[in-house]
Design a protein around this motif. Sequence first.
Motif, PDB file in Angstrom:
ATOM      1  N   LEU A   1      16.187   2.853 -18.006  1.00 20.01           N
ATOM      2  CA  LEU A   1      15.907   1.640 -17.243  1.00 20.01           C
ATOM      3  C   LEU A   1      16.287   1.804 -15.777  1.00 20.01           C
ATOM      4  O   LEU A   1      17.201   2.561 -15.441  1.00 20.01           O
ATOM      5  N   LYS A   2      15.579   1.082 -14.928  1.00 20.66           N
ATOM      6  CA  LYS A   2      15.959   1.014 -13.529  1.00 20.66           C
ATOM      7  C   LYS A   2      17.233   0.182 -13.412  1.00 20.66           C
ATOM      8  O   LYS A   2      17.483  -0.702 -14.235  1.00 20.66           O
ATOM      9  N   PRO A   3      18.063   0.477 -12.409  1.00 24.50           N
ATOM     10  CA  PRO A   3      19.348  -0.230 -12.281  1.00 24.50           C
ATOM     11  C   PRO A   3      19.216  -1.749 -12.299  1.00 24.50           C
ATOM     12  O   PRO A   3      19.997  -2.436 -12.943  1.00 24.50           O
ATOM     13  N   ARG A   4      18.202  -2.285 -11.606  1.00 23.74           N
ATOM     14  CA  ARG A   4      18.050  -3.728 -11.556  1.00 23.74           C
ATOM     15  C   ARG A   4      17.656  -4.286 -12.913  1.00 23.74           C
ATOM     16  O   ARG A   4      18.152  -5.332 -13.337  1.00 23.74           O
ATOM     17  N   THR A   5      16.766  -3.572 -13.619  1.00 17.21           N
ATOM     18  CA  THR A   5      16.347  -4.027 -14.941  1.00 17.21           C
ATOM     19  C   THR A   5      17.525  -4.027 -15.903  1.00 17.21           C
ATOM     20  O   THR A   5      17.715  -4.974 -16.675  1.00 17.21           O
ATOM     21  N   PHE A   6      18.334  -2.962 -15.850  1.00 15.63           N
ATOM     22  CA  PHE A   6      19.512  -2.876 -16.718  1.00 15.63           C
ATOM     23  C   PHE A   6      20.477  -4.023 -16.421  1.00 15.63           C
ATOM     24  O   PHE A   6      21.019  -4.648 -17.347  1.00 15.63           O
ATOM     25  N   ALA A   7      20.678  -4.310 -15.146  1.00 16.90           N
ATOM     26  CA  ALA A   7      21.572  -5.407 -14.769  1.00 16.90           C
ATOM     27  C   ALA A   7      21.026  -6.746 -15.277  1.00 16.90           C
ATOM     28  O   ALA A   7      21.785  -7.604 -15.729  1.00 16.90           O
ATOM     29  N   ASP A   8      19.702  -6.922 -15.212  1.00 13.98           N
ATOM     30  CA  ASP A   8      19.090  -8.157 -15.721  1.00 13.98           C
ATOM     31  C   ASP A   8      19.292  -8.289 -17.230  1.00 13.98           C
ATOM     32  O   ASP A   8      19.570  -9.378 -17.740  1.00 13.98           O
ATOM     33  N   TYR A   9      19.121  -7.169 -17.967  1.00  9.75           N
ATOM     34  CA  TYR A   9      19.323  -7.198 -19.414  1.00  9.75           C
ATOM     35  C   TYR A   9      20.765  -7.543 -19.748  1.00  9.75           C
ATOM     36  O   TYR A   9      21.038  -8.319 -20.674  1.00  9.75           O
ATOM     37  N   GLN A  10      21.694  -6.945 -19.023  1.00  8.92           N
ATOM     38  CA  GLN A  10      23.104  -7.251 -19.249  1.00  8.92           C
ATOM     39  C   GLN A  10      23.382  -8.737 -19.032  1.00  8.92           C
ATOM     40  O   GLN A  10      24.092  -9.374 -19.820  1.00  8.92           O
ATOM     41  N   GLN A  11      22.823  -9.275 -17.952  1.00  8.06           N
ATOM     42  CA  GLN A  11      23.039 -10.689 -17.638  1.00  8.06           C
ATOM     43  C   GLN A  11      22.435 -11.598 -18.701  1.00  8.06           C
ATOM     44  O   GLN A  11      23.050 -12.591 -19.108  1.00  8.06           O
ATOM     45  N   THR A  12      21.236 -11.259 -19.170  1.00  5.50           N
ATOM     46  CA  THR A  12      20.596 -12.067 -20.206  1.00  5.50           C
ATOM     47  C   THR A  12      21.433 -12.081 -21.476  1.00  5.50           C
ATOM     48  O   THR A  12      21.609 -13.126 -22.104  1.00  5.50           O
ATOM     49  N   CYS A  13      21.944 -10.923 -21.862  1.00  7.06           N
ATOM     50  CA  CYS A  13      22.811 -10.854 -23.049  1.00  7.06           C
ATOM     51  C   CYS A  13      24.072 -11.682 -22.849  1.00  7.06           C
ATOM     52  O   CYS A  13      24.473 -12.438 -23.745  1.00  7.06           O
ATOM     53  N   ARG A  14      24.669 -11.543 -21.666  1.00  2.00           N
ATOM     54  CA  ARG A  14      25.949 -12.204 -21.398  1.00  2.00           C
ATOM     55  C   ARG A  14      25.818 -13.723 -21.331  1.00  2.00           C
ATOM     56  O   ARG A  14      26.689 -14.453 -21.838  1.00  2.00           O
ATOM     57  N   LEU A  15      24.723 -14.206 -20.749  1.00  2.00           N
ATOM     58  CA  LEU A  15      24.585 -15.644 -20.544  1.00  2.00           C
ATOM     59  C   LEU A  15      23.922 -16.370 -21.706  1.00  2.00           C
ATOM     60  O   LEU A  15      24.276 -17.516 -22.010  1.00  2.00           O
ATOM     61  N   TYR A  16      22.945 -15.734 -22.363  1.00  4.55           N
ATOM     62  CA  TYR A  16      22.087 -16.474 -23.280  1.00  4.55           C
ATOM     63  C   TYR A  16      22.171 -16.052 -24.742  1.00  4.55           C
ATOM     64  O   TYR A  16      21.713 -16.793 -25.613  1.00  4.55           O
ATOM     65  N   ILE A  17      22.730 -14.894 -25.033  1.00  3.16           N
ATOM     66  CA  ILE A  17      22.783 -14.436 -26.424  1.00  3.16           C
ATOM     67  C   ILE A  17      24.218 -14.363 -26.937  1.00  3.16           C
ATOM     68  O   ILE A  17      24.553 -14.944 -27.969  1.00  3.16           O
TER      69      ILE A  17
END
Length: 359
Positions: A79-95
């Motif tokens: 993954l690109k750094p920004r995409t990876f950061a977005d995935y991390q944030q989605t997991c942290r906030l919503y799952i």
Amino acid sequence: MARSRGEGTIFQRKDSRWQASLQVNGVRRTVYGRTRQKAYQKLARLQRQAAKSGALPDSGTRTINDLLDAWLEMAAPTLKPRTFADYQQTCRLYIRPHLGRLRLDRLTPDRVQRVYTNLQHQGLKRAPAKAHAVFHRALKLAVLWGWLAENPTDRVIPPKYQPERKEVWTPWELHAFLSGATGHWLYPIWVLAIASGCRLGELRALRWDDVDWGKGTIYISKGLQRIGSQWVRTDPKTKSGIRTVSLPSEGVTALRTQKTQQAEWRAQAGDDWREWGLVFTQWTGEPLHGATVAHGLKRECERLGITPLTPHGLRHLHASLLLGEGLPVPVVSARLGHANPGITMAVYAHEVNRGDKTA
């Protein structure tokens, strides 16, 4: 009557719960349900997994958090750094807050659906769809590794995100902005956004080496993002994001204004100047924050008494102006760097339809 191999057993326990068991190759798995139907559904999933792979799923005591950690670790190198950061944030906030501690083998479609519904009730527009996309990918890995018999998100109603129609300026508002904001130090990047239709990240990554003064074009090949404490120049999501954009005279003038302005900053900063080779910078030469551009634009719109737009709104304004003039959708799509004209149509269908009605 004797049960056939792989049929399993199901009965009600003394605590009123229903218990179902299945044994394959000497390995026995037991599942429970509050009703006979729930227990039977879980047994059926075990049977499908056994029929498909010849073995029973085994997640052990792993939780949803364990799965997300494993999936993110596995996906990171691709993954690109920004995409990876977005995935991390989605997991942290919503799952994780809703399901993180739940054991993986106790995850059911209805629990997932309730999480999506809860996010929707909170008024979060894009979050439910983002959570579904990320969670579905993570759970596919659980099935692949034999931790689950099937992907629970395959049996939910996927949340849909319907982008709101973007407001753009009227001709009067556009004129008021172009004539009234000229003294602002961010005016050049705002004008270039209107003149080129480029994304804010693309303009912030633009280097002077990317400007062809003779042809009046800029070469777009990177985006600029702040990830953690680091500035990162990223590649576009698709090859179509790499493009040469021709500029009207207003765009070239904005670049010349910026070059003059930046030369003055460099002289004033002296030894404090940090050379990055970027077109749009802070007064010290360092990269320009996206929030700075957005906040400045909002305040200027309020001062001028016109509809507040975001920097991305300026990109929409550019596309709407071109489509309103009758420029073909494929041409506008290529200029915007969309992966295909279908994306352009999906976003700007109202503008295309309006053009058809007035033609």
